[in-house]
Design a protein around this motif. Sequence first.
Motif, PDB file in Angstrom:
ATOM      1  N   ALA A   7       0.823  -1.207   0.000  1.00 25.11           N
ATOM      2  CA  ALA A   7       0.000   0.000   0.000  1.00 25.11           C
ATOM      3  C   ALA A   7       0.860   1.261   0.000  1.00 25.11           C
ATOM      4  CB  ALA A   7      -0.925  -0.012   1.214  1.00 25.11           C
ATOM      5  N   LEU A   8       2.164   1.106   0.118  1.00 24.35           N
ATOM      6  CA  LEU A   8       3.051   2.270   0.193  1.00 24.35           C
ATOM      7  C   LEU A   8       3.042   3.163  -1.049  1.00 24.35           C
ATOM      8  CD1 LEU A   8       6.141   0.920   2.131  1.00 24.35           C
ATOM      9  CD2 LEU A   8       4.729   2.887   2.755  1.00 24.35           C
ATOM     10  N   LEU A  12       2.456   7.172  -0.796  1.00 22.02           N
ATOM     11  CA  LEU A  12       3.460   8.158  -1.201  1.00 22.02           C
ATOM     12  C   LEU A  12       2.947   9.071  -2.313  1.00 22.02           C
ATOM     13  CD1 LEU A  12       6.641   5.941  -0.926  1.00 22.02           C
ATOM     14  CD2 LEU A  12       5.769   7.626   0.711  1.00 22.02           C
ATOM     15  N   ALA A  13       2.131   8.549  -3.196  1.00 22.61           N
ATOM     16  CA  ALA A  13       1.520   9.398  -4.231  1.00 22.61           C
ATOM     17  C   ALA A  13       0.584  10.423  -3.595  1.00 22.61           C
ATOM     18  CB  ALA A  13       0.767   8.535  -5.236  1.00 22.61           C
ATOM     19  N   LYS A  14      -0.178   9.994  -2.600  1.00 20.58           N
ATOM     20  CA  LYS A  14      -1.086  10.920  -1.906  1.00 20.58           C
ATOM     21  C   LYS A  14      -0.283  11.982  -1.159  1.00 20.58           C
ATOM     22  CE  LYS A  14      -5.029  11.160   1.160  1.00 20.58           C
ATOM     23  NZ  LYS A  14      -6.023  10.431   1.944  1.00 20.58           N
ATOM     24  N   ILE A  15       0.795  11.564  -0.504  1.00 17.96           N
ATOM     25  CA  ILE A  15       1.643  12.507   0.223  1.00 17.96           C
ATOM     26  C   ILE A  15       2.282  13.496  -0.750  1.00 17.96           C
ATOM     27  CG2 ILE A  15       3.840  12.651   1.491  1.00 17.96           C
ATOM     28  CD1 ILE A  15       2.795  10.284   3.183  1.00 17.96           C
ATOM     29  N   PHE A  34      -2.247   5.889   8.099  1.00 16.09           N
ATOM     30  CA  PHE A  34      -1.647   4.762   7.394  1.00 16.09           C
ATOM     31  C   PHE A  34      -0.876   3.858   8.362  1.00 16.09           C
ATOM     32  CE2 PHE A  34       1.684   2.648   4.989  1.00 16.09           C
ATOM     33  CZ  PHE A  34       0.970   2.117   3.927  1.00 16.09           C
ATOM     34  N   VAL A  35      -0.086   4.474   9.228  1.00 13.41           N
ATOM     35  CA  VAL A  35       0.724   3.700  10.171  1.00 13.41           C
ATOM     36  C   VAL A  35      -0.165   2.984  11.186  1.00 13.41           C
ATOM     37  CG1 VAL A  35       2.474   3.888  11.995  1.00 13.41           C
ATOM     38  CG2 VAL A  35       2.805   5.055   9.809  1.00 13.41           C
ATOM     39  N   LYS A  36      -1.281   3.600  11.535  1.00 13.63           N
ATOM     40  CA  LYS A  36      -2.212   2.939  12.450  1.00 13.63           C
ATOM     41  C   LYS A  36      -2.751   1.652  11.805  1.00 13.63           C
ATOM     42  CE  LYS A  36      -6.221   3.802  15.330  1.00 13.63           C
ATOM     43  NZ  LYS A  36      -7.233   4.749  15.748  1.00 13.63           N
ATOM     44  N   GLU A  37      -3.024   1.731  10.517  1.00 14.55           N
ATOM     45  CA  GLU A  37      -3.548   0.578   9.786  1.00 14.55           C
ATOM     46  C   GLU A  37      -2.438  -0.417   9.418  1.00 14.55           C
ATOM     47  OE1 GLU A  37      -5.932  -0.272   5.629  1.00 14.55           O
ATOM     48  OE2 GLU A  37      -6.232   1.653   6.632  1.00 14.55           O
ATOM     49  N   HIS A  38      -1.230   0.092   9.191  1.00 15.60           N
ATOM     50  CA  HIS A  38      -0.085  -0.739   8.779  1.00 15.60           C
ATOM     51  C   HIS A  38       1.108  -0.435   9.692  1.00 15.60           C
ATOM     52  CE1 HIS A  38      -2.288  -1.401   4.994  1.00 15.60           C
ATOM     53  NE2 HIS A  38      -2.470  -0.095   4.971  1.00 15.60           N
ATOM     54  N   PRO A  39       1.072  -0.877  10.948  1.00 23.33           N
ATOM     55  CA  PRO A  39       2.093  -0.473  11.921  1.00 23.33           C
ATOM     56  C   PRO A  39       3.533  -0.866  11.566  1.00 23.33           C
ATOM     57  CG  PRO A  39       0.548  -2.042  12.903  1.00 23.33           C
ATOM     58  CD  PRO A  39       0.051  -1.723  11.542  1.00 23.33           C
ATOM     59  N   THR A  40       3.724  -1.900  10.794  1.00 22.72           N
ATOM     60  CA  THR A  40       5.088  -2.325  10.477  1.00 22.72           C
ATOM     61  C   THR A  40       5.717  -1.487   9.363  1.00 22.72           C
ATOM     62  OG1 THR A  40       4.319  -3.980   8.891  1.00 22.72           O
ATOM     63  CG2 THR A  40       4.638  -4.707  11.177  1.00 22.72           C
ATOM     64  N   THR A  41       4.970  -0.559   8.797  1.00 17.64           N
ATOM     65  CA  THR A  41       5.493   0.246   7.689  1.00 17.64           C
ATOM     66  C   THR A  41       5.910   1.656   8.107  1.00 17.64           C
ATOM     67  OG1 THR A  41       3.319   1.080   7.099  1.00 17.64           O
ATOM     68  CG2 THR A  41       4.024  -0.973   6.036  1.00 17.64           C
ATOM     69  N   ALA A  46       7.674   6.896   6.527  1.00 16.94           N
ATOM     70  CA  ALA A  46       8.206   8.185   6.987  1.00 16.94           C
ATOM     71  C   ALA A  46       9.488   8.594   6.274  1.00 16.94           C
ATOM     72  CB  ALA A  46       8.464   8.127   8.493  1.00 16.94           C
ATOM     73  N   GLU A  47      10.308   7.636   5.916  1.00 19.50           N
ATOM     74  CA  GLU A  47      11.644   7.923   5.398  1.00 19.50           C
ATOM     75  C   GLU A  47      11.670   8.881   4.203  1.00 19.50           C
ATOM     76  OE1 GLU A  47      15.811   7.681   5.466  1.00 19.50           O
ATOM     77  OE2 GLU A  47      14.285   7.229   6.959  1.00 19.50           O
TER      78      GLU A  47
END
Length: 113
Positions: A7-8, A12-15, A34-41, A46-47
């Motif tokens: 989903a990244l 990233l396109a939205k960001i 996004f991080v709440k839904e996909h905590p391992t990402t 963020a990077e």
Amino acid sequence: MPAPHSALPALLAKIDALIEADKFREVAETFAAFVKEHPTTSYLAAEPIPFKLNVRFSKKHGSSATTTFTLRHTTWASDVSVALKQSPEAFAALVAKYEADLAEIAKTVKKVA
């Protein structure tokens, strides 16, 4: 079984679109959701954000001003990452402060041809 789709790229396109529209609070809100839904990402999500901000700052204020700002504030990218994870308010406030600093620097630096 096909590999799961990341989903990244969509995030990233939205960001990218939000940064281009100077909607910095929404960037942080989108990241947090996004991080709440996909905590391992968290790291992968963020990077690239400081780099994306740097591109926007360069377009908006010029590469000379952005370079000067970076030389004066060598930890700005790390500070942005911390604020991003802190809260949308902290992120938006820090980016606004940096935008104001950049605008002032842009008035004084020589434009690169």
